[in-house]
Design an enzyme around this catalytic site. Structure first.
Site, PDB file in Angstrom:
ATOM      1  N   PHE A  85       0.815  -1.213   0.000  1.00  0.00           N
ATOM      2  CA  PHE A  85       0.000   0.000   0.000  1.00  0.00           C
ATOM      3  C   PHE A  85       0.855   1.274   0.000  1.00  0.00           C
ATOM      4  O   PHE A  85       0.400   2.322   0.407  1.00  0.00           O
ATOM      5  CB  PHE A  85      -0.970   0.005   1.191  1.00  0.00           C
ATOM      6  CG  PHE A  85      -1.746  -1.266   1.343  1.00  0.00           C
ATOM      7  CD1 PHE A  85      -2.609  -1.701   0.350  1.00  0.00           C
ATOM      8  CD2 PHE A  85      -1.578  -2.065   2.458  1.00  0.00           C
ATOM      9  CE1 PHE A  85      -3.313  -2.896   0.472  1.00  0.00           C
ATOM     10  CE2 PHE A  85      -2.267  -3.258   2.594  1.00  0.00           C
ATOM     11  CZ  PHE A  85      -3.139  -3.678   1.606  1.00  0.00           C
ATOM     12  N   ARG A  86       2.098   1.134  -0.434  1.00  0.00           N
ATOM     13  CA  ARG A  86       3.048   2.249  -0.495  1.00  0.00           C
ATOM     14  C   ARG A  86       3.309   2.868   0.876  1.00  0.00           C
ATOM     15  O   ARG A  86       3.606   4.054   1.013  1.00  0.00           O
ATOM     16  CB  ARG A  86       2.580   3.299  -1.506  1.00  0.00           C
ATOM     17  CG  ARG A  86       2.381   2.690  -2.906  1.00  0.00           C
ATOM     18  CD  ARG A  86       2.307   3.695  -4.007  1.00  0.00           C
ATOM     19  NE  ARG A  86       3.491   4.511  -4.153  1.00  0.00           N
ATOM     20  CZ  ARG A  86       4.642   4.112  -4.710  1.00  0.00           C
ATOM     21  NH1 ARG A  86       4.776   2.885  -5.163  1.00  0.00           N
ATOM     22  NH2 ARG A  86       5.657   4.948  -4.796  1.00  0.00           N
ATOM     23  N   LEU A  87       3.217   2.036   1.913  1.00  0.00           N
ATOM     24  CA  LEU A  87       3.492   2.479   3.284  1.00  0.00           C
ATOM     25  C   LEU A  87       4.964   2.185   3.598  1.00  0.00           C
ATOM     26  O   LEU A  87       5.298   1.469   4.538  1.00  0.00           O
ATOM     27  CB  LEU A  87       2.558   1.780   4.274  1.00  0.00           C
ATOM     28  CG  LEU A  87       1.061   1.935   3.968  1.00  0.00           C
ATOM     29  CD1 LEU A  87       0.220   1.148   4.952  1.00  0.00           C
ATOM     30  CD2 LEU A  87       0.674   3.418   4.001  1.00  0.00           C
TER      31      LEU A  87
END
Length: 195
Positions: A173-175
């Site tokens: 989640f592009r975290l």
């Protein structure tokens, strides 16, 4: 000088990238700028990392060599897709030429064909046709026949002495996780960055 913690982290990631089967784990994007500030980038191969920084070799008369002469600052970016959700290491800082002895020692380890290529290639200059390059290769092959190929005076190594190193660890989640180390004088400090 690189803080041991930074160097150890980089070398561990590089070893993990090799073990993971990255096709070119030492490949890194090198970005340079000319005297007017125009930026160029290309892939080079890392040939060593130690407390001084990151080493690579090239033709001093190439575009990158001319740019480093005019503006001795550069940035490197490693990207290893096969680690975790992807790992990236960026380094920025001053670049200087290695001592001739160190360049000589590395050049002596290169395959003979690569050694001859360093003499034959007028890197970054216009090549009229492939035959012209083949003729230059043959010329130097003949010149050094039966003896060791010495390092050309226009070819050698550089070390990027970083004042910034960032470790970027990909996540779902592009975290992502980002840890940036910055050097001020001889002191390194780290901080987390938002992804």
């Amino acid at each position: 000088m690189l803080k041991p913690e930074i160097l150890d982290t980089f070398l561990l990631l590089l070893d993990q990238a090799k073990a993971a089967g990255e096709p070119e784990p030492t490949a890194t994007n090198l970005a340079t700028a000319d005297a007017a500030g125009r930026v160029s980038s290309r892939i080079v191969l890392l040939k060593g990392a130690d407390e001084r920084g990151f080493r690579f070799f090239t033709n001093y008369q190439s575009d990158k060599g001319a740019q480093l002469e005019a503006h001795p600052q550069a940035a490197l970016c490693f990207h290893w897709k096969l680690l975790r959700e992807g790992v990236q290491v960026r380094a920025e800082g001053a670049v200087r030429k290695l001592q001739a002895e160190e360049s000589d020692a590395y050049f002596a380890t290169r395959p003979r064909g690569s050694q001859l290529g360093a003499w034959a290639s007028l890197q970054s200059q216009t090549l009229p046709d492939r035959e012209a390059f083949e003729q230059r290769l043959a010329r130097y092959g003949h010149e050094f026949e039966g003896r060791e190929v010495p390092r050309p005076p226009h070819w050698g190594g550089y070390v990027l002495e970083p004042d910034m190193v960032e470790f970027w660890y990909g996540a779902q989640f592009r975290l992502h996780e980002r840890v940036r180390w910055s050097r001020h004088g001889q002191t390194w400090t780290s901080r987390l960055l938002y992804p």
